[in-house]
Design an enzyme around this catalytic site. Structure first.
Site, PDB file in Angstrom:
ATOM      1  CB  VAL A 107     -10.417   0.506  -6.091  1.00  0.00           C
ATOM      2  CG1 VAL A 107     -10.274  -0.153  -4.576  1.00  0.00           C
ATOM      3  CG2 VAL A 107     -11.412  -0.467  -6.892  1.00  0.00           C
ATOM      4  CB  CYS A 108      -8.319   3.267  -2.951  1.00  0.00           C
ATOM      5  SG  CYS A 108      -7.566   4.031  -1.430  1.00  0.00           S
ATOM      6  CB  SER A 109      -5.857   7.055  -4.675  1.00  0.00           C
ATOM      7  OG  SER A 109      -4.825   6.108  -4.744  1.00  0.00           O
ATOM      8  N   GLY A 110      -7.813   5.714  -6.987  1.00  0.00           N
ATOM      9  CA  GLY A 110      -7.933   5.790  -8.424  1.00  0.00           C
ATOM     10  C   GLY A 110      -9.066   6.779  -8.569  1.00  0.00           C
ATOM     11  CB  THR A 127     -11.220   8.660  -2.500  1.00  0.00           C
ATOM     12  OG1 THR A 127     -10.023   7.970  -2.646  1.00  0.00           O
ATOM     13  CG2 THR A 127     -11.149   9.916  -1.852  1.00  0.00           C
TER      14      THR A 127
END
Length: 324
Positions: A107-110, A127
């Protein structure tokens, strides 16, 4: 519906965004009320509790190394990435879980953590739109799609910012248990089952870095001041006192586009802002310099895959202006 237990391991870390964790977890938990059997465990690199981005402490169930092989490994993000490099222990823990998981998701910056393990090399990924450029810079072997809500490449899934983790989790539930279950989960959580368009619709106007060249910066000023003006190539070159060939080369080399398309993009951002303020789509098209509503609609369809009216229903403020 399959009654098999499905283990979901979420790797949390200091600075993790709470909604990146809670959003997908709520989707899986809601699916459990409909007969699914997701077992969610929170793990950290050492097994110690972590502190989220808002200062809330998150209790974990153990360390990544001790976690049984997960069916799904979920890597949430946080503001810490990409501001700082991914630590070795976090990358190693992510790599270990990913190597033992049936499928991998971020998720996102993961996505930066997955990228640090090499898991995104040669794969399509996404992202948050604000940091997509940095993901490209750090992991050039990944094929980054900056406008996607979420992307699947084989058994690897990546999603855009924050609430896009909910979209991703709904897609995973649909994959596991079919569209009827995911639809009921979405209805229960009062969220879209499948959001139309990409994440560009959520970005603010003119967020990219300003052009380096004074001539190109002048184009932004000219079009913003008078969106309906004549900005043909010849007219722009004349106003900036440069040749049409030189101006075309500047646009190509610095912005990777044509003068006409760049002018259109400025008008598009202006139109989005006007729709946000409550102007009708027809009025916004005229004020932003589009020759007709239809021309604005075509740009919206190309850039966001939704209509101006659909965009406005989602993002317009309460303030309404009377159309002239």
């Amino acid at each position: 519906m399959s009654s098999r237990t499905h283990r979901v391991a979420i790797l949390v870390h200091d600075g993790v965004k709470l909604l990146d964790v809670a959003g997908p977890a709520e989707v899986f938990g809601e699916a459990n009320l409909l007969g699914a059997d997701y077992r969610i465990t929170l793990v950290s690199t050492t097994g110690a509790d972590v502190t989220s981005s808002i200062g809330m402490r998150i209790a974990v169930d153990g360390s990544a190394a001790e976690e049984p092989d997960p069916d799904t490994f979920l890597m949430p993000g946080g503001d810490v990435h990409p501001r700082t490099p991914v630590t070795r222990d976090l990358a190693e823990a992510a790599g270990d879980l990913a190597g033992r998981a049936g499928r991998i998701a971020s998720v996102c910056s993961g996505a930066f953590v997955l990228g640090a393990t090499g898991l995104l090399d040669g794969k399509r990924a996404t992202t948050h739109w604000k940091i997509a450029g940095e993901l490209v810079a750090r992991h050039p072997k990944a094929h980054v799609e900056p406008d996607a809500i979420y992307v699947r490449d084989g058994s690897t899934y990546t999603s855009a910012g924050v609430t896009a983790g909910i979209d991703l989790a709904l897609a995973l539930v649909e994959e596991d248990h079919g569209p009827d279950v995911s639809r009921e989960v979405a209805r229960s959580l009062v969220v879209y089952l499948q959001r139309a368009g990409g994440q560009s619709q959520f970005s603010a106007p003119l967020q990219g870095p300003p052009p380096r060249s004074p001539a190109l910066r002048s184009v932004v000023d000219l079009v913003t001041a008078d969106p309906g003006g004549n900005y043909s190539l010849a007219e722009l070159a004349g106003r900036l006192n440069v040749s049409t060939r030189h101006l075309t080369r500047l646009f190509r080399e610095e912005l990777g586009t044509t003068p006409a398309r760049y002018v259109e993009s400025i008008r598009f951002d202006i139109a989005k802002s006007l729709l946000d303020q409550g102007y009708t789509a027809t009025r916004a098209a005229s004020m932003a310099g589009f020759p007709s509503y239809e021309s604005l609609r075509r740009v919206f369809a190309r850039e966001l895959a939704i209509s101006p009216a659909a965009y406005q229903r989602r993002f317009a403020t309460a303030r309404r202006e009377q159309a002239e």
